[in-house]
Structure formats: C-alpha cells, structure tokens
Enzyme design. Structure first.
Site, mmCIF file in Angstrom:
data_model
loop_
_atom_site.group_PDB
_atom_site.id
_atom_site.type_symbol
_atom_site.label_atom_id
_atom_site.label_comp_id
_atom_site.label_asym_id
_atom_site.label_seq_id
_atom_site.Cartn_x
_atom_site.Cartn_y
_atom_site.Cartn_z
ATOM 1 N N PRO A 163 23.037 -42.654 29.102
ATOM 2 C CG PRO A 163 24.766 -44.046 27.566
ATOM 3 C CD PRO A 163 24.222 -43.556 28.540
ATOM 4 C CB CYS A 164 19.872 -45.957 28.418
ATOM 5 S SG CYS A 164 18.876 -45.192 30.589
ATOM 6 N NE ARG A 165 13.741 -44.707 27.636
ATOM 7 C CZ ARG A 165 12.928 -45.068 28.517
ATOM 8 N NH1 ARG A 165 12.152 -44.685 29.101
ATOM 9 N NH2 ARG A 165 11.645 -44.496 27.542
#
Lengths: 315, 337
Positions: A258-260
C-alpha cells in the site's frame, strides 16, 4: 525477505503500536482513509456488491480500533480465467528467465523476460490513469504455453495414495468429471480457471485499504503464493506485490503493497474534482478497486459502479 | 432446448470442496494443544452460497471458524455467525486419524452410510423441513502429518440414491420459464430473501407465483398451506453449480425429502443462481423431474443406498496438500532470515 523490507516492517510495526489510528478525514487532501471512513466505505461496498462481506478473522489478530465483526472485507471464489503474465505479450519478446532478486531463495524468476523499459512514464510503480483503461485497449489474446511454477517436492504424488482406498461408486445420476479441463488434450487451449479469495484490510500505517490474494487452482487446491504472481500485472509482480503475513488470517498471502495507494487515490480524486465531480468518501473502495484492477487485471472481482462516484456539481 | 432432454436421467453436478489455509492451521493447533491422540469425530461447519459467476461453481468452503476453537468449545457454535449471505452454514463431521494407515483403512462406506442415515432420519422426522440446511450434511476424513506439514483428506457429500433415478421432463433457464412480469417479481422476492439476515442462509425454499404474476418466497414448512391457494409452486434451492444443463448436488436430497414427505411424483424445481450477488434468472434453471417412489422409501427403517465421495480430477481418490512453506518453523525461520 529482503533486509530493507524487514527493517521497514519493524519500523512500521512500532509506529502502528505507538500512534493512534487516523480520526480526522484527509480523504481529499491525501487520498487516505480514517478508520471510520474505512468502515463507512466498506459498508457501502457490501451493500452495493453483495459478493463482498465483512469478516472478523482470527480472534487473536483482531484490531481493537475496528469493530469486531468488521475487521476486513472478503469476496471468495472469484474466477480468474487466464494468467495476467501470459496476457502481457510484450514481455515475451525478451524471452529467457531473469532472476530479479538474487538476495536469497525468495527471488522471483521473471519467466517472461525483463520488463521493457520504454514507453512507461517516469513513475512506473505508480499506476497511471491511462492504465485504468487497460481492459479496453489491450484485447485478450490466446494463452501461450504455460510456466507451471517450480515443482514442490513436498507435495506427495496422488498416485501413491490411490490404491488402498480407491472406491468406485457407480451412480448414473452423478455427473462424471466436474473437473472442467480434464479431457482437453491440447495444452495451449486449456481453460486455466483459477479462483481467488480477495480480501481488503485497513493498513493503519499507510491509512489506506490493502488488498490480499489467496489463490486456488482448477481443482480448488490452494496455490503457493509465488504462483499467484502469475495473475499480477508484470509491471507490479516484482515490485508492488509482495508475499506477507495476512493481518487477520493465518499463512502467507500475496498483497498489493500500500505504500503508493494514498498517492494514487489522491491522483484519481484530483482528476474527478477537475471534472467537477465531488468525490464521496463512501465510494472510496469502488475507486480503489478500479485502480487495483490494473494490478490484477484478470481476477474478476466485483466493483460494479453503475452510479455516480460523487455528487456532480452540475446536478 | 427442453425437448431433447425428455425422459433422460437427471444428472447432478457434484459439490466441490475448497479448504482455506486457516482450517489446517487451526486443526494443527487443536491436534497439538488439545486433542492429542483422541480420534473422536469432531463436529465442523462448512459454508456455501449460490453460484455467483457464470464461469465457476461455488464450493463448500472450510475456514478456521469451521472448527471448534481451542479455548471455549461451547461458544464455537454460537460464533458461527448466522445471516452472512455468502456463508450459509452446513453441518459436517470430521474424522481425523493419527496415522496414514488408519486414514486409508477407515471404512468409508459405513462412514458415508452413517451420515446418510442422519439425513434420512431428519427427512422422516420432519426436522429437515424446519431446518433445511440439514439436507446437505457432509463428511471429512483426514490425516494431518504434523512432522512434514502434509494433510491428506477426502470429502463426502452424502446423497440418498433414488432407484430408479429421477428423470427430466424439461430444464431451461428460469428467464425462459417465467413471463417477464413473473421473472421480475421472482427476482425481487429472491433478492429480498437473500438480503434478510433471517433468511439469507436458508438454502431451500418455495417460490409461489400467483395468477397476477406476483411471486413470494416461503419456508418449506409452509408447503401444506400453499396447497390450497392454487398458485404455481416451485421448489427452490441455492445452487452452487454453474453448468447450464445440470442442477447442483443439493437438489438430490431435496428430491428425496419431497418424495418422502409430500409424496410428489412430479417436481418443478428452481436452481437459484446469482450474478454479482443478485438473482440471475438467465443462469438459474427451472426444471421438471419425475420421481418413481422407490420401494421401501415409506419405511423409515430401510435406509436407501447412498453415494457422495468427492471426485478429484475425475477420480474418486483422496487429496493432499503440503503447507510446509507456511507452517514449518525451520522454513519460516530461513525465509525470515
């Protein structure tokens, strides 16, 4: 697992333990969700797309900041009729196998060659708005020969076990072979129907939803998570999709990192707003699942949106 | 499309099993921490739902919650949350053996017969009319090799065999069977049934259509009262099967119930299927079956023949799965290093 990933996980875990969950809405500003907004958006998904439901998962893994019966969302038995890896024809041109991660045995073999570098924008681990139209622009072609993933030596051969207790029930009313592909002689034409359990959890650190995949083969046997990567767009298989512990279920599962997510959602929200549409937070998961479809284009989960995504300003 | 089927044997697509990894994890810890070498059968719960996609059948799914929990056994049945439309609970029983030898030498015929007997009893006593999910009981035998993290298992979905078999008069998509008005009303009534937490997981039901094309969905126990109103009546059930020419497995014991309880020779049934979570009359089927009541079926004491061991790739053999990758502590340690 790569060291940097481990360090990051440790860091993330600590931050999650010492900080409270997001309570103030930053949906339009940052593309992220508060816990309450996640539940609101999840309720809306379940009511519009009833193949999704809320579940509570393992009691020991329950998150105190989410309602006990609404820990995560799941849709089961979602068909995946072809491998994303084989749909993407351009990757075959290079051919050969490239070990992408030499660090340890967890490295993935890029069986379709190294992704080409050209014609992708600078920001290539961020799905662009263009990719959202992927299904219209790239018609699905026939499935080329299939890489069956490495043979798992621990899986016992069925043949060993079938003599002592093979029993034949003769019954004219039983449909023989519910196994759809059994008679297909030509390997290239085999309909390789896999099914997936797709779940959405709330990632407290990134304050966004997070998608997890559990795959089953044609005979409904659990797929090794590595094989799940064949159903991930090859742009993402080696970067944004990783295999990790599920926050509510036992075992390792493939997950879209989910980092971006926040950044992508912010981009989508900006585009909507520039078109004069005011996005509503309860539609968040529909937009989110539409963008996730660019990562897992052949997994046919439901995110039907036959209604407005927000209140249009000209209404 | 119905014509050529006339008089042919009604052939059913078997239930398919799907076991979530969580089930094997919980079984392992139950075995290690609580059961030990106790081989007593364990009551478990399986879950299913109507077919919801034209290309794939739905399964009987086992999850971690299918097993009693380690700590508080009494709460396990209560924890089986009712009302989840995607998880209609079905009762099952698990025989987990201590050795691979005892797994292979289990008397599969009599185990299946014992479960079929329960279904037969529930039909004769009328319990299955009150709680229709009892018609789809299942059986699981397994051996958990916790040294290698291999699991050997085999499902059975026992059904009472009609002898002679039921024959098919016709079978067509429900959208062809109903008029447009009826179809609309049937869809609405089924969606309402599926959306109410009281009925969402009740897999067998009646669809009654009045002369004004208005449809209502009713409980099986209302069958008698439906006889006097002169409405068209269909025996509906959640069909996990997606195939266009075969009803799914749950119809078999349903026909047995209809035959024993209500003595019908001709049964009009609705294989209820969904698309994206809503009634889909294009993939749902309406058929008419003819039943010749087999000899001895009036007699509670004479148990009919039963079949139902799951096919694996077309053969009746057990399955096995290795979870060493996610369960073996040494492997986990290596992959985490």
């Amino acid at each position: 697992m790569v060291l940097s990933q481990k360090l990051h996980d440790a860091f993330k875990g600590t931050v999650e333990r010492i900080t409270g969950p997001r309570t103030v809405s930053a949906f339009k500003e940052k593309g992220v969700l508060s816990v309450t907004e996640f539940v609101v958006a999840g309720d809306n998904l379940v009511s519009k797309c009833p193949t999704w439901s809320w579940e509570s998962g393992e009691p020991s893994k329950r998150k105190p900041y989410l309602p006990p019966e609404k820990q995560f969302l799941i849709t089961r038995n979602v068909p995946c009729l072809r491998r994303a890896a084989s749909v993407e024809e351009e990757y075959e041109a290079a051919g050969g196998e490239v070990l992408l991660d030499g660090e340890d045995n967890d490295g993935w073999l890029a069986t379709h060659g190294k992704p080409k570098d050209n014609k992708h924008d600078e920001d290539d681990d961020l799905p662009s708005m263009e990719i959202l139209e992927i299904s219209q622009k790239n018609p699905i072609r026939s499935i080329p020969s299939y890489f069956g993933g490495e043979e798992e030596e621990d899986i016992p051969d069925m043949a060993e076990y079938d003599e002592p207790d093979n029993l034949i029930e003769t019954d004219p009313a039983t449909l023989q072979s519910t196994y759809l592909v059994a008679e297909e002689p030509d390997e290239d034409n085999i309909l390789r129907t896999r099914t997936y359990d797709v779940s959405i959890t709330y990632d407290k650190y990134y304050q966004t939803p997070r998608v997890w995949l559990t795959g089953y083969d044609e005979s409904k046997m659990l797929l090794q998570p590595e094989l799940v990567l064949e159903d991930v767009s090859q742009d993402h298989a080696h970067k944004t999709v990783t295999i990790e512990d599920h926050p509510h279920l036992p075992g390792k599962h493939a997950s879209v990192h989910p980092c971006r997510h926040g950044a992508v959602m912010k981009k989508i929200i900006d585009v909507l707003m520039s078109r004069g549409v005011e996005p509503e937070v309860d539609k968040y998961l529909f937009l989110f699942l539409k963008f996730v479809a660019s990562v897992i284009p052949t997994i046919e989960y439901d995110y039907t949106m036959d209604f407005d995504v927000g209140s249009s300003s000209n209404r | 499309m119905a014509g050529h089927d006339s008089g042919s044997i009604l052939v059913f697509a078997q239930f398919q099993s799907a076991v979530d990894e969580g089930f094997w994890h919980r079984l392992s810890s139950l075995k290690l921490n609580k059961l030990g070498i106790d081989e007593s059968p364990i009551p478990i719960t399986g879950y299913y739902a109507p077919c919801s996609h034209p290309q794939v059948s739905n399964n009987l799914t086992l999850l971690a919650q299918s097993l009693p929990s380690e700590s508080n056994e009494q709460s396990s049945t209560a924890a089986t949350s009712r009302g989840n439309r995607n998880r209609c609970p079905i009762r099952g029983i698990l025989y987990n053996t201590n050795t691979i030898e005892s797994f292979h030498t289990l008397d599969k015929k009599s185990l299946l017969r014992a479960e079929a007997k329960k279904i037969w009893d529930d039909i004769h006593t009328g319990r299955a009319v009150e709680d229709s999910a009892l018609l789809s009981r299942f059986l699981l035998i397994s051996f958990a090799d916790l040294k290698k993290w291999n699991f050997h298992y085999w499902f059975a979905f026992p059904v009472l065999v009609l002898d002679p078999p039921a024959t098919l008069v016709d079978l067509m998509p429900a959208s062809q069977y109903f008029s447009l008005e009826e179809a609309e009303s049937v869809s609405a009534a089924c969606n309402e049934w599926r959306n109410s937490s009281l009925t969402a997981d009740v897999p067998f039901f009646l669809v009654s259509t009045d002369p004004n094309s208005h449809a209502t969905v009713k409980h099986l126990k209302d069958w008698e009262t439906c006889q006097s109103d002169g409405h068209k009546l269909l025996f509906g059930f959640y069909d996990p099967c997606h195939l266009p020419h075969n009803p799914g497995w749950p119809l078999r014991n349903y026909l047995a119930l209809i035959c024993v309880r209500w003595n019908l020779k001709s049964v009009r049934f609705l294989c209820y299927r969904e698309s994206r979570g809503f009634a889909d009359l294009g993939s749902s089927l309406v058929g008419e079956a003819l039943i010749t009541v087999p000899q001895g079926w009036r007699d509670h004491q004479s148990l009919p023949n039963a079949v139902g061991w799951e096919h694996n790739k077309g053969r009746q053999v057990p399955r096995s799965i290795s979870l060493a990758k996610s369960m073996d502590p040494t492997r986990l340690a290596i992959s985490a290093a």
